[in-house]
Design a protein around this motif. Sequence first.
Motif: not given
Ligand code: ZN
Length: 693
Positions: A123, A163, A165, A168
């Motif tokens: 990430c 990414c 997540c 992000c």
């Molecule tokens: Zn991420």
Amino acid sequence: MTKRFPPINPKLPHFMHGGDYNPEQWMRTPEIWDEDMRLMQLAHCNVMTVGVFSWVSLEPEEGRFDFSWLDTIMDKLAENGMYAVLATPSGARPAWMSQKYPEVLRVNADGRRNLHGGRHNHCFTSPVYREKTHIINEALAKRYKDHPALLVWHVSNEYSGECHCDYCQEAFRTWLKQKYNHSLDELNEAWWTGFWSHTYTDWSQIESPRPRGETSVHGLNLDWKRFVTDQTIDFMEHEMVPLREHTPHVPITTNLMGTFPGLNYQKLARHIDVVSWDSYPWWHSSKDEWKLAASVAFTHDAMRSLKSGQPFMLMESTPSVTNWQAVSKLKRPLMHLLSSVQAVAHGADTVQYFQWRKSRGSMEKFHGAVVDHAGHENTRVFRDVTSVGELLEKLDSVVGTTVPAETAIIFDWENRWVIEDAAGPRQKGRDYVPTCESHYSSFWLRGIPVDVVSMDADLSKYKLVIAPMLHMIREGVAERIEQFVANGGTFVTTYWSGIVNDTDLCFLGGFPGPLREVTGVWSEEMDALYDGDTNRLCMVENNSLGLRGEYEIHTFADQIHAQTAQVLATYGDDFYAGQPALTVNQWGKGRAYYIAARTSDAFLFDFYGQVIKDLSIGRALDCDLPIGVSAAKRVDSTTNTVFVMNFTSATQTVQLPDGHVFRDLVTGMDQRATLSLSPYGVAILQTAASLRP
Ligand code: ZN
Ligand code: GLA
């Protein structure tokens, strides 16, 4: 006067020749390291890229570092007169890190976090990953800052991917707030979210585009891609902080992947000191090998143009085969030399390989390498590599020279994203990259230097600017094109240009939007043809180009009205027979051509032939070339080096311009009149005036 660029690092004012070197894979047999040094000398190598995936060998446990093996390798390189392209290890993480801090692992578009494994799987927002990267990079920088072998920093490896997540997602929302001045209204307008009830009423509702979620808001898709580039740059900048601090004089690069769609390299390149890229063409995969060669040349030119002509590094190429292409066909005799020289001809100051020594196990054990499992120098590949090294040693006068292009093709990453994301007018065959390459081929076949630039480039230095499918036009671009033409430049554009703005909203009031005045046409509709359907482009009698006859049209046929433009060709068939298919518009001191349909390459070849003649655009070598042979040149104010390259499996002859005597740096012999090139042969010619003692 064309200026010469300084060497990538003045410590080494020669071509770099070498490869990715993974001594940590041979830790149990360090005698191999000494054998490597012997073989490197023998192969005329002077640089090795080390440390690319070495994190666990450098930091076997959190906070416990072991640089002893790298110290030894750096010392050995220096003792043997070689240099290191030293990598930061963020391309792959140690297992202990993923285990202790799962947040360093990437979350996929399906919303699931990856497990540990592979590489390029981190990430780029994770605070832990950033912290760990900073620590290891700083340790490397402090330890080797004064080491005589340190030549270039290679940050990470082939940055790529995205990414999804929570970190992000949050960073994306912050990025959007900045871009849209904290106004959701502005964002909703820019993304046209009134469509399908997609209006956002709170920032927290915005998520990255994903197959199970939102994919139909094109402004969102485009901004996400921009964010991914910016966040990758942000991560890269974060990696570079300790390097810049401790080694301000060591140039930094990261290895790019040519026309890789995932990152806007035209933006990323501004943040590195030197461009480098990894080139793996599928040589010998088709009968028309020259088409592939032209496409590789296009990519080299695009990479060189990322930094306005500054020489780049060919960071990776294979000395023989890859292990990931569908078929691992061996490079035919001389192809290794030819493909290496091709990179140099288009602006590379290095020839480097993946990989120095074949690994014994795991996924890349069958990937080509300078040193094979046999372990010695008595192989065809080793001899091929050696001959490249020997040749590069004769090319000191080429280091820092550049490619003098009078023509630019606009190949723009964001434009590509928008074209590829569009729905309609054909779901297949929009083919932005191949289309730019077909325009380019007309120049490659004639040995004419071309820059491949973004739409933001400074156009004033060119005679001819070509913008195939300039679908998206960012603010200010059309004005600069108008200025270029007004000042006497020649501009060529095509069907499906001037359609959307920089958030993918269509221009109102008629296409090609902001290019209407300069092109003098209005495109009312665009016809898409089925595969196999054709139309004809028929040249109008006595047209100003002096072209005659007709050419095939396929895929796209724009229905244009010539408003102030003059019609040079018309459609031959269908309900629009007789309507304009090719126009030219006088504008200020220059002119703008509009090619309304996708045509056969034969048309492009003939069309550009006339334009080149009209504008007296110079060739690398002032003579005609057989199909499949190209010429390229690199110059500064005093040196002119011409590379003549035969990308066919037959012997070819080139009638050199009358009265010229050249020195061929490959053979060391004088060359005049008829140049004979063996299959996949090359000649590197300098005129007497350019020869350096
Ligand atoms: Zn991420
Ligand atoms: C990429 C990587 C290298 C290696 C080669 C194999 O370019 O950067 O580490 O895996 O591919 O072709």
